[in-house]
Write a protein that holds these residues in place. Structure first.
Motif, PDB file in Angstrom:
ATOM      1  N   GLY A   1       0.829  -1.198   0.000  1.00 50.30           N
ATOM      2  CA  GLY A   1       0.000   0.000   0.000  1.00 50.30           C
ATOM      3  C   GLY A   1       0.858   1.240   0.000  1.00 50.30           C
ATOM      4  O   GLY A   1       2.081   1.179   0.188  1.00 50.30           O
ATOM      5  N   ALA A   2       0.218   2.385  -0.230  1.00 47.95           N
ATOM      6  CA  ALA A   2       0.933   3.656  -0.234  1.00 47.95           C
ATOM      7  C   ALA A   2       0.020   4.752   0.293  1.00 47.95           C
ATOM      8  O   ALA A   2      -1.172   4.776  -0.014  1.00 47.95           O
ATOM      9  CB  ALA A   2       1.409   4.002  -1.647  1.00 47.95           C
ATOM     10  N   ILE A   3       0.584   5.622   1.093  1.00 51.97           N
ATOM     11  CA  ILE A   3      -0.120   6.798   1.601  1.00 51.97           C
ATOM     12  C   ILE A   3       0.624   8.016   1.062  1.00 51.97           C
ATOM     13  O   ILE A   3       1.809   8.200   1.354  1.00 51.97           O
ATOM     14  CB  ILE A   3      -0.141   6.826   3.139  1.00 51.97           C
ATOM     15  N   LEU A   4      -0.048   8.822   0.278  1.00 54.08           N
ATOM     16  CA  LEU A   4       0.605   9.980  -0.320  1.00 54.08           C
ATOM     17  C   LEU A   4       0.787  11.077   0.724  1.00 54.08           C
ATOM     18  O   LEU A   4      -0.181  11.521   1.348  1.00 54.08           O
ATOM     19  CB  LEU A   4      -0.225  10.505  -1.491  1.00 54.08           C
ATOM     20  N   VAL A   5       2.017  11.499   0.912  1.00 55.80           N
ATOM     21  CA  VAL A   5       2.336  12.587   1.833  1.00 55.80           C
ATOM     22  C   VAL A   5       2.399  13.911   1.081  1.00 55.80           C
ATOM     23  O   VAL A   5       1.858  14.930   1.521  1.00 55.80           O
ATOM     24  CB  VAL A   5       3.677  12.333   2.555  1.00 55.80           C
ATOM     25  N   GLU A   6       3.036  13.895  -0.098  1.00 59.41           N
ATOM     26  CA  GLU A   6       3.200  15.131  -0.868  1.00 59.41           C
ATOM     27  C   GLU A   6       3.464  14.799  -2.328  1.00 59.41           C
ATOM     28  O   GLU A   6       4.177  13.853  -2.648  1.00 59.41           O
ATOM     29  CB  GLU A   6       4.373  15.947  -0.306  1.00 59.41           C
ATOM     30  N   TYR A   7       2.848  15.589  -3.202  1.00 54.15           N
ATOM     31  CA  TYR A   7       3.171  15.519  -4.636  1.00 54.15           C
ATOM     32  C   TYR A   7       3.241  16.940  -5.180  1.00 54.15           C
ATOM     33  O   TYR A   7       2.357  17.758  -4.918  1.00 54.15           O
ATOM     34  CB  TYR A   7       2.124  14.730  -5.435  1.00 54.15           C
TER      35      TYR A   7
END
Length: 238
Positions: free
Chosen positions: A98-104
């Motif tokens: 899984g992945a949790i987006l912190v910043e893009y």
């Protein structure tokens, strides 16, 4: 844990049992009712203790079955067949990535000069910067910082960044990055890294690598910070 809340003391006692081998991966711990009786506390206190253990990645609660001790180590093998993909690594050991987006954001290469050097970019070139928390069965395993030149990737669907980036690149752009080289370093976590990984104190293993695509261009540079108590690298013979 003198003067700490009761639920934290209970959680720490169970962690100690796990670390000392009294509770092993796959073992079922006592039920909530049994824990209430064992520690002479309310069900609410026990529930908070179990939630703490889940958050820290020591146990997994299975509805209708109970609470089970998790294997604390995920192993990645580096060698000739290494794909350089976190999601593939997790799938290979039968856990859900899984992945949790912190910043893009899109940035100029001049903002990250060391990355620009790794990718052989000019300071005015644009980069996709992607910062994510990587998880295995919901447990926070690592923090990744990925940089991809915009000239090779015109746009990014931000919603796809909470899944497998490599699957997205394959399905949308028919691009298949391959790891070119790796470097490693052991570091102590910053307070921000502790917060994102939900760890108290552990060493981090920093893995850095570049990736190329079929045409030979340097496509990606990624720095990944693995929680040392949750992840192990092993080198497979070539």
């Amino acid at each position: 844990m003198k003067n700490s809340p009761r639920y934290l003391a209970i959680a720490q006692d169970i962690i100690t049992q796990i670390q000392e081998g009294k509770l092993r991966p796959g073992d079922q711990i006592m039920t909530e009712a049994q824990l209430c009786e064992e520690y002479v506390v309310s069900r609410m206190t026990v529930n908070k203790a179990l939630t703490t253990l889940v958050t820290k990645g020591f146990v997994r609660r299975v509805s209708g079955k109970g609470t089970f001790v998790l294997d604390q180590q995920v192993t990645k093998y580096i060698g000739a067949a290494s794909p350089g993909s976190f999601s593939r690594d997790m799938a290979s050991i039968h856990t859900k990535p899984g992945a949790i987006l912190v910043e893009y954001r899109v940035v100029r290469a001049s903002e990250f000069p060391s990355v620009a050097q790794q990718l052989e970019l000019h300071e005015n070139d644009f980069l996709h910067y992607i910062h994510r928390i990587r998880t295995s069965d919901g447990i926070r395993i690592a923090l990744s910082h990925t940089y991809i030149p915009c000239k090779y990737l015109p746009a990014v669907d931000v919603s796809a960044l909470e899944g497998s980036l490599y699957e997205y690149l394959d399905e949308t752009y028919h691009v298949h990055p391959q790891a070119l080289d790796y470097s490693f370093a052991a570091l102590l976590p910053t307070n921000r890294q502790k917060e994102l990984l939900q760890v108290d104190s552990c060493a981090l293993l920093k893995s850095s690598h570049r990736s190329i695509i079929e045409t030979g261009e340097l496509f990606e540079y990624t720095e990944t910070y693995y929680a040392g108590n949750r992840f192990t690298y092993k080198f497979a013979p070539r």
